[in-house]
Design an enzyme around this catalytic site. Structure first.
Site, PDB file in Angstrom:
ATOM      1  N   CYS A 166      -8.508   7.837  -0.769  1.00 41.35           N
ATOM      2  CA  CYS A 166      -7.884   6.938  -1.788  1.00 41.35           C
ATOM      3  C   CYS A 166      -8.756   5.881  -1.806  1.00 41.35           C
ATOM      4  CB  CYS A 166      -6.629   6.863  -1.503  1.00 41.35           C
ATOM      5  SG  CYS A 166      -5.761   5.835  -2.802  1.00 41.35           S
ATOM      6  N   ASP A 188      -7.338   2.869  -2.071  1.00 43.12           N
ATOM      7  CA  ASP A 188      -6.504   2.019  -1.265  1.00 43.12           C
ATOM      8  C   ASP A 188      -7.335   1.166  -0.290  1.00 43.12           C
ATOM      9  OD1 ASP A 188      -4.573   0.529   0.575  1.00 43.12           O
ATOM     10  OD2 ASP A 188      -3.086   1.695  -0.668  1.00 43.12           O
ATOM     11  N   ARG A 245      -6.492  -0.658   2.027  1.00 50.83           N
ATOM     12  CA  ARG A 245      -6.011  -0.574   3.463  1.00 50.83           C
ATOM     13  C   ARG A 245      -6.383   0.589   4.376  1.00 50.83           C
ATOM     14  NH1 ARG A 245       0.060  -0.700   1.973  1.00 50.83           N
ATOM     15  NH2 ARG A 245      -0.759   0.745   0.206  1.00 50.83           N
ATOM     16  N   HIS A 305      -2.841   9.043   2.375  1.00 46.61           N
ATOM     17  CA  HIS A 305      -1.995   8.211   3.262  1.00 46.61           C
ATOM     18  C   HIS A 305      -0.627   7.913   2.649  1.00 46.61           C
ATOM     19  CE1 HIS A 305      -2.190   4.632   0.445  1.00 46.61           C
ATOM     20  NE2 HIS A 305      -3.204   5.159  -0.237  1.00 46.61           N
ATOM     21  N   CYS A 362       1.328   5.868  -0.666  1.00 46.72           N
ATOM     22  CA  CYS A 362       0.321   5.612  -1.672  1.00 46.72           C
ATOM     23  C   CYS A 362       0.903   5.423  -2.925  1.00 46.72           C
ATOM     24  CB  CYS A 362      -0.471   7.134  -1.680  1.00 46.72           C
ATOM     25  SG  CYS A 362      -2.015   6.873  -2.873  1.00 46.72           S
TER      26      CYS A 362
HETATM   27 CO    CO Z   1      -3.412   5.632  -2.173  1.00 50.10          CO
END
Ligand code: CO
Length: 217
Positions: free
Chosen positions: A46, A48, A50, A102, A105
């Site tokens: 992803c 993302d 993090r 994750h 999400c």
């Molecule tokens: Co995500």
């Protein structure tokens, strides 16, 4: 006048420190890095901020080929991800393809909202399709947070199948025994990388009943 703020300027300072640290550990680090890449892993994860592929898997630059998008999708008509898989399998000859989702999400959560999300609609439709395929199981989970997290796991599983549906992966695996495809979920709250233990051979056989692309070309 440069209007960039400190966060922007800091990246260059941080870069200098990183170079010094790497050279202190290994004076040939950049000479070796510039030569070639021979990663054993393709990571599809992803976008993302993090979830950082190298860091969570403890891999150095040069050790993992990376593709990231919203909700770690492997979409059938997405030339971007299909090109990455093709290059990784045919040219880099990676041994492992990992799909990493994750918990918590935002992409998966957004896909389940009753809302027009504009250009994100067609992309997130793929997540809604995964929900529809596993509706029975997901609807038995009453806690909304737990249901999203289970959807994260199931979505990773479905994206693994999408990787296995490609001709490159099927042919390379039958010829060389690689790449192996596995599904992982990163738990942001604990930092843990969880293996979904997908049985690659079993899934490959199942996929090939309908999506066998091993003949021809
Ligand atoms: Co995500």
């Amino acid at each position: 006048m440069c209007s960039h703020n400190n966060s922007y300027k800091n990246i260059f300072e941080a870069n200098k420190k990183w170079i010094d640290k790497k050279l202190a550990e290994d004076p040939d680090f950049f000479n070796n890095l510039a030569k070639n890449q021979t990663p054993e892993f393709l990571y599809i994860g992803c976008s993302d901020s993090r979830v950082h592929a190298n860091e969570i898997m403890g891999l150095e630059p040069g050790e993992v080929f990376v593709h990231r998008n919203i909700a770690n999708m492997v979409v059938n008509a997405d030339l971007n991800v299909l090109s990455v898989i093709n290059y990784a399998v045919i040219h880099l000859k990676v041994k492992y393809i990992v799909i990493c989702g994750h918990y918590d999400c935002g992409g998966v959560k957004a896909a389940m909202e009753s809302r027009d999300l504009g250009i994100l609609n067609p992309w997130l439709r793929n997540v809604r399709d995964v929900y529809r395929l596993h509706e029975k199981e997901l609807d038995t989970i009453t806690d909304v947070g737990e249901r999203y997290n289970r959807l994260v796991e199931i979505n990773v599983y479905e994206q693994c199948l999408n990787v296995i549906k490609t001709a490159e992966v099927q042919k390379s695996y039958l010829e060389t025994g690689y790449p192996l495809v596995s599904g992982l979920v990163f738990d942001l709250k604990k930092g843990t990388l969880i293996d979904l233990n997908i049985d690659f051979d079993k899934e490959l056989n199942r996929v090939r009943k309908i999506y066998d692309l091993t003949k021809g070309q």
